[in-house]
Design a protein around this motif. Structure first.
Motif, PDB file in Angstrom:
ATOM      1  N   VAL A 105      57.662 -25.615 -35.397  1.00  0.00           N
ATOM      2  CA  VAL A 105      56.286 -26.093 -35.559  1.00  0.00           C
ATOM      3  C   VAL A 105      55.525 -25.986 -34.243  1.00  0.00           C
ATOM      4  CG1 VAL A 105      54.903 -28.148 -35.944  1.00  0.00           C
ATOM      5  CG2 VAL A 105      56.755 -27.608 -37.496  1.00  0.00           C
ATOM      6  N   ILE A 106      56.165 -26.394 -33.151  1.00  0.00           N
ATOM      7  CA  ILE A 106      55.467 -26.361 -31.864  1.00  0.00           C
ATOM      8  C   ILE A 106      55.198 -24.918 -31.443  1.00  0.00           C
ATOM      9  CG2 ILE A 106      55.701 -26.913 -29.407  1.00  0.00           C
ATOM     10  CD1 ILE A 106      56.951 -29.488 -30.143  1.00  0.00           C
ATOM     11  N   ALA A 109      52.375 -23.633 -33.428  1.00  0.00           N
ATOM     12  CA  ALA A 109      51.135 -24.268 -32.990  1.00  0.00           C
ATOM     13  C   ALA A 109      50.604 -23.591 -31.749  1.00  0.00           C
ATOM     14  CB  ALA A 109      51.370 -25.742 -32.730  1.00  0.00           C
ATOM     15  N   PHE A 110      51.504 -23.308 -30.810  1.00  0.00           N
ATOM     16  CA  PHE A 110      51.069 -22.647 -29.586  1.00  0.00           C
ATOM     17  C   PHE A 110      50.525 -21.264 -29.895  1.00  0.00           C
ATOM     18  CE2 PHE A 110      53.244 -25.738 -26.924  1.00  0.00           C
ATOM     19  CZ  PHE A 110      52.373 -25.787 -25.869  1.00  0.00           C
ATOM     20  N   SER A 112      49.206 -20.184 -32.760  1.00  0.00           N
ATOM     21  CA  SER A 112      47.973 -20.154 -33.540  1.00  0.00           C
ATOM     22  C   SER A 112      46.797 -20.767 -32.806  1.00  0.00           C
ATOM     23  CB  SER A 112      48.179 -20.881 -34.868  1.00  0.00           C
ATOM     24  OG  SER A 112      48.332 -22.255 -34.623  1.00  0.00           O
ATOM     25  N   SER A 113      47.073 -21.568 -31.789  1.00  0.00           N
ATOM     26  CA  SER A 113      45.957 -22.272 -31.158  1.00  0.00           C
ATOM     27  C   SER A 113      45.119 -21.330 -30.298  1.00  0.00           C
ATOM     28  CB  SER A 113      46.466 -23.430 -30.316  1.00  0.00           C
ATOM     29  OG  SER A 113      47.242 -22.923 -29.266  1.00  0.00           O
ATOM     30  N   ILE A 115      45.347 -20.469 -27.191  1.00  0.00           N
ATOM     31  CA  ILE A 115      45.045 -20.828 -25.796  1.00  0.00           C
ATOM     32  C   ILE A 115      45.468 -19.672 -24.904  1.00  0.00           C
ATOM     33  CG2 ILE A 115      45.737 -22.327 -23.903  1.00  0.00           C
ATOM     34  CD1 ILE A 115      45.936 -24.566 -25.848  1.00  0.00           C
ATOM     35  N   THR A 139      40.433 -42.820  -5.031  1.00  0.00           N
ATOM     36  CA  THR A 139      39.041 -42.860  -5.495  1.00  0.00           C
ATOM     37  C   THR A 139      38.974 -42.828  -7.019  1.00  0.00           C
ATOM     38  OG1 THR A 139      38.954 -40.476  -5.195  1.00  0.00           O
ATOM     39  CG2 THR A 139      38.046 -41.826  -3.427  1.00  0.00           C
ATOM     40  N   ASP A 140      39.233 -41.651  -7.594  1.00  0.00           N
ATOM     41  CA  ASP A 140      39.087 -41.525  -9.050  1.00  0.00           C
ATOM     42  C   ASP A 140      40.145 -42.309  -9.813  1.00  0.00           C
ATOM     43  OD1 ASP A 140      37.085 -39.902  -8.439  1.00  0.00           O
ATOM     44  OD2 ASP A 140      38.044 -38.022  -9.020  1.00  0.00           O
ATOM     45  N   PHE A 141      41.362 -42.282  -9.293  1.00  0.00           N
ATOM     46  CA  PHE A 141      42.462 -42.866 -10.058  1.00  0.00           C
ATOM     47  C   PHE A 141      42.965 -44.160  -9.445  1.00  0.00           C
ATOM     48  CE2 PHE A 141      42.357 -38.512 -11.403  1.00  0.00           C
ATOM     49  CZ  PHE A 141      42.593 -38.610 -12.756  1.00  0.00           C
ATOM     50  N   PRO A 144      44.468 -46.935 -12.328  1.00  0.00           N
ATOM     51  CA  PRO A 144      45.854 -46.764 -12.780  1.00  0.00           C
ATOM     52  C   PRO A 144      46.851 -46.879 -11.644  1.00  0.00           C
ATOM     53  CG  PRO A 144      44.564 -44.756 -13.145  1.00  0.00           C
ATOM     54  CD  PRO A 144      43.630 -45.813 -12.727  1.00  0.00           C
TER      55      PRO A 144
ATOM     56  N   ASN B  62      35.052 -45.049 -13.291  1.00  0.00           N
ATOM     57  CA  ASN B  62      34.809 -43.722 -13.872  1.00  0.00           C
ATOM     58  C   ASN B  62      35.157 -43.668 -15.350  1.00  0.00           C
ATOM     59  OD1 ASN B  62      34.138 -42.698 -11.327  1.00  0.00           O
ATOM     60  ND2 ASN B  62      36.310 -42.447 -10.875  1.00  0.00           N
ATOM     61  N   MET B  64      37.152 -45.386 -17.085  1.00  0.00           N
ATOM     62  CA  MET B  64      38.547 -45.558 -17.497  1.00  0.00           C
ATOM     63  C   MET B  64      38.690 -46.772 -18.410  1.00  0.00           C
ATOM     64  SD  MET B  64      40.988 -44.521 -14.463  1.00  0.00           S
ATOM     65  CE  MET B  64      41.163 -42.802 -14.036  1.00  0.00           C
ATOM     66  N   LEU B 124      45.419 -42.178 -19.838  1.00  0.00           N
ATOM     67  CA  LEU B 124      46.334 -42.617 -18.782  1.00  0.00           C
ATOM     68  C   LEU B 124      46.473 -44.141 -18.801  1.00  0.00           C
ATOM     69  CD1 LEU B 124      47.997 -41.547 -16.497  1.00  0.00           C
ATOM     70  CD2 LEU B 124      46.029 -41.697 -15.016  1.00  0.00           C
ATOM     71  N   ILE B 125      45.341 -44.831 -19.009  1.00  0.00           N
ATOM     72  CA  ILE B 125      45.363 -46.295 -19.064  1.00  0.00           C
ATOM     73  C   ILE B 125      46.128 -46.744 -20.301  1.00  0.00           C
ATOM     74  CG2 ILE B 125      43.950 -48.377 -19.009  1.00  0.00           C
ATOM     75  CD1 ILE B 125      43.568 -46.685 -16.634  1.00  0.00           C
ATOM     76  N   ILE B 128      49.851 -46.481 -19.392  1.00  0.00           N
ATOM     77  CA  ILE B 128      50.314 -47.542 -18.486  1.00  0.00           C
ATOM     78  C   ILE B 128      50.270 -48.885 -19.204  1.00  0.00           C
ATOM     79  CG2 ILE B 128      49.896 -48.706 -16.296  1.00  0.00           C
ATOM     80  CD1 ILE B 128      48.826 -46.161 -15.206  1.00  0.00           C
ATOM     81  N   THR B 196      42.707 -26.963 -34.254  1.00  0.00           N
ATOM     82  CA  THR B 196      43.865 -26.078 -34.303  1.00  0.00           C
ATOM     83  C   THR B 196      45.142 -26.912 -34.429  1.00  0.00           C
ATOM     84  OG1 THR B 196      43.866 -26.101 -31.931  1.00  0.00           O
ATOM     85  CG2 THR B 196      42.817 -24.224 -32.997  1.00  0.00           C
ATOM     86  N   ALA B 197      46.249 -26.209 -34.605  1.00  0.00           N
ATOM     87  CA  ALA B 197      47.509 -26.900 -34.864  1.00  0.00           C
ATOM     88  C   ALA B 197      48.014 -27.655 -33.636  1.00  0.00           C
ATOM     89  CB  ALA B 197      48.558 -25.905 -35.330  1.00  0.00           C
ATOM     90  N   LEU B 198      47.668 -27.189 -32.456  1.00  0.00           N
ATOM     91  CA  LEU B 198      48.236 -27.788 -31.247  1.00  0.00           C
ATOM     92  C   LEU B 198      47.873 -29.258 -31.080  1.00  0.00           C
ATOM     93  CD1 LEU B 198      50.032 -26.893 -28.941  1.00  0.00           C
ATOM     94  CD2 LEU B 198      47.998 -26.457 -27.608  1.00  0.00           C
ATOM     95  N   ILE B 201      49.597 -31.561 -33.697  1.00  0.00           N
ATOM     96  CA  ILE B 201      50.957 -32.025 -33.405  1.00  0.00           C
ATOM     97  C   ILE B 201      50.888 -33.205 -32.446  1.00  0.00           C
ATOM     98  CG2 ILE B 201      53.172 -31.367 -32.402  1.00  0.00           C
ATOM     99  CD1 ILE B 201      52.682 -28.603 -33.389  1.00  0.00           C
TER     100      ILE B 201
END
Lengths: 176, 460
Positions: A105-106, A109-110, A112-113, A115, A139-141, A144, B62, B64, B124-125, B128, B196-198, B201
């Motif tokens: 399946v995976i 999927a890859f 047909s998608s 990418i 800064t951005d992260f 988390p 940002n 989050m 991401l949050i 976690i 799409t299928a990706l 899944i």
């Protein structure tokens, strides 16, 4: 065929081979050693994708610290013989079929998608450097990054709570 | 300012709680500190709510975190439920093991995860948050170290939980791979019309991972052993507050990010609902231990809560909060009586109605609510989630099936009530009762009924 592609194919083949080896080998020591090889190969992939810091950390943490822990456990519990319990053929068969289905399946999927697998551009190559990564983290992260401390703190509490010997328990075990 | 103070407060209070354990070894001091911490938490979330009420939805870091009015109202309610739980169970928690302060600290850390799951706006949050929710639970499950069943519960939960985390990450990876962003809003705009299928899944893997966390069948195998093996003082916390929080996370993701591709996953959820309701209810009928029966009943209740995930509308998002609170209060009430008994089988309840009428009455009210008998809040909870599914339209079959399963559930809930009132016991049940606890149980039972009479309080 560019050099990058050749390295990629060789590394991928090596990764897959050693990963399959981890699962099918019956000796735990061989299994762990193959796992280390797998981690090194994955680090190679990180290097190809310009993630130098990640590659180093992967080797230090996984191949270094965690694998040593694995080997210690195997050594202390004396697991070096083939002690894997026999599973019934039915279970093995079911496992192979369901695993195979997931793989199929995976893969589909890859396919047909659609990418496009593009090469990571080497011009904006500083993303994997420790300086850039550190700036991103603070800064951005930052949220988390900081909130993970709660996760690690509770994991540490867990180690102490579950691992510490309670006096009462110790005496109870001695009495019995 | 305000909105995410709950997360900050829960994390700080957890650390404070550890210091309390360092300063004092007395369990009475620790208990008071634990109750105080949860009371402060209720206050802080209420302050958050009032701030959000004035300012509207707030975004942090940002985008989050996105703290909306619904999320912060949920935070207030869930901390109030946790406070009631701590009030009723605090002396039982300190009897579990030697590390009293740490148990309270771990529960406060779980609350951090709860608040993150209700307010996240970034995968991401979400990840976690789920981890912060889960890891303290693995420890709490094994807190009764001398009991082999507790050890088994902890290990089983840990291994299965780690596996489901892997599946969750795989799902997130596939979603990220096809969208290129972790943000809920970006994912929602990317997923429109045919996908799409990706990413599909990825969605399926996320359903599996969340299904594990909320113990939906067929990912429910861990539930009975874990809830049964965990010390009885801890089980209600795991079965109620944590499960409801996981549901809120589930709904936030599937309604927020995958709402536009509802057609693609609604059938999967519908099958999940039917299987969960069937397995949960039928297996609960055959249980001999009330604690195990409650574990299976929590699977069955999860089946009803899945209706809120299934129905993509405003009613669903309100009804899950109502269902969560109602289910939490009722379960706490039943567990509070169960923990008093030495014998957890149905026979253990024999004659409780005569010897301890007050405990029997409160347990009866809560059991009626779990079964969904009118006037209690459980009835309206089931009514609202099914209404939400009705509004979605054309899926009458599973709603009829759900009502049928609710009828089966009456059998095993009433078996406890029958044991309490219509079976006499050969030996006298001795329960050490203290007036404070009795008052709390009565308040809890009254709340269960009042919420049924005035559902507007939560829905409004």
């Amino acid at each position: 065929m560019s050099l990058d592609l050749i390295i990629f194919i060789v590394l991928s083949a090596l990764t897959l081979a050693s990963a399959i080896g981890v699962v099918i080998t019956r000796n735990p020591i061989t299994s762990v050693l193959l796992l280390i090889l797998t981690f090194f190969c994955i680090s190679g992939h990180y290097l190809l994708m310009n993630a130098q810091f990640l590659a180093i950390v992967n080797i230090i943490v996984y191949a270094g610290a965690i694998m040593v822990l694995f080997l210690f456990v195997i050594m202390l519990m004396n697991l070096n013989k083939d002690t894997e319990p026999q599973k019934s053929t039915m279970v093995q068969f079911a496992g192979v079929i369901s695993g195979g289905c997931l793989l199929l399946v995976i893969l589909m999927a890859f396919q047909s998608s659609g990418i496009e697998l593009t090469q990571t551009s080497t011009t904006v190559s500083n993303i994997g450097l420790i300086k850039v990564l550190g700036k991103k983290l603070f800064t951005d992260f930052v949220f988390p990054f900081e909130i993970s401390s709660v996760l690690f703190l509770s994991a540490m509490i867990g180690t102490v709570v579950l691992g510490k010997k309670d006096d009462d328990i110790a005496t109870a075990i001695q009495d019995s | 300012m305000g909105g995410m103070l709950g997360i900050v407060a829960a994390a700080i209070l957890g650390v404070v709680m550890m210091f309390v354990g360092l300063i004092s070894q007395k369990s009475s001091v620790i208990r008071i500190a634990g109750v105080a911490c949860f009371l402060i938490l209720v206050g802080v979330t209420a302050f958050d709510f009032s701030a959000i009420h004035e300012q509207g939805t707030q975004l942090y870091f940002n985008n989050m975190l996105s703290v909306g009015i619904k999320a912060s109202w949920f935070n207030v309610l869930i901390s109030a439920c946790a406070f009631i739980y701590i009030l009723i169970f605090n002396n039982h928690i300190t009897k579990v093991g030697k590390n009293d302060a740490e148990y309270f600290a771990l529960m406060l850390f779980i609350m951090v995860g709860v608040f993150m799951l209700s307010t996240y706006n970034h995968l991401l949050i979400l990840f976690i948050g789920i981890e912060i929710l889960s890891i303290p639970q693995y420890i709490l499950a094994g807190s009764d170290k001398e009991n082999i069943k507790s050890n088994e519960a902890s290990l089983k939960y840990f291994l299965m939980g780690a596996f489901s985390t892997g599946i969750l990450l795989m799902g997130i990876t596939l979603i990220y791979g096809s969208v290129g962003s972790f943000e809920i809003g970006n994912i929602a705009t990317a997923f429109q019309g045919e996908v799409t299928a990706l990413p599909m899944i990825g969605v399926i893997l996320l359903i599996i991972a969340f299904g594990f966390k909320v113990s939906a069948a067929p990912m429910h195998w861990w539930t009975a052993d874990v809830y049964d093996g965990t010390p009885t003082a801890i089980t209600p916390f795991m079965a109620t507050i944590v499960k409801v929080a996981a549901f809120i996370g589930f709904i936030n993701l599937f309604h927020g990010a995958f709402g536009n591709i509802h057609y693609s996953w609604k059938l999967t959820i519908a099958i999940l609902i039917c299987v969960t309701l069937f397995i949960g209810n039928i297996t609960a009928v055959f249980q001999q231990s009330v604690k195990r029966m409650l574990a299976y009943s929590s699977i069955a209740q999860a089946g009803f809560m899945l209706f809120a995930v299934f129905a993509l509308n405003d009613t669903a998002e309100k009804s899950i909060i109502y269902y969560g609170v109602s289910y939490t209060l009722a379960s706490i009430g039943v567990f509070a009586v169960l923990i008093k008994l030495k014998d957890y089988t149905y026979e253990g309840f024999n004659g409780l109605g005569k010897s301890h009428p007050l405990y029997a009455i409160t347990a009866t009210v809560c059991l009626l609510s779990l079964a969904g008998i009118p006037v209690t809040s459980g009835f309206f909870a089931k009514y609202f989630v099914l209404t939400a599914a009705m509004e979605q339209g054309l899926w009458l079959g599973i709603i009829v099936f759900a009502v049928l399963m609710a009828a089966i559930s009456i059998y095993y809930y009433f078996r406890v009530i029958r044991a309490m009132y219509f079976t006499s016991s050969t030996e006298e049940i001795t329960i050490e009762s203290n007036p404070m606890e009795q008052i709390l149980l009565v308040i809890n039972a009254v709340l269960v009924v009042l919420l049924g009479l005035f559902p507007q309080f939560i829905l409004g």
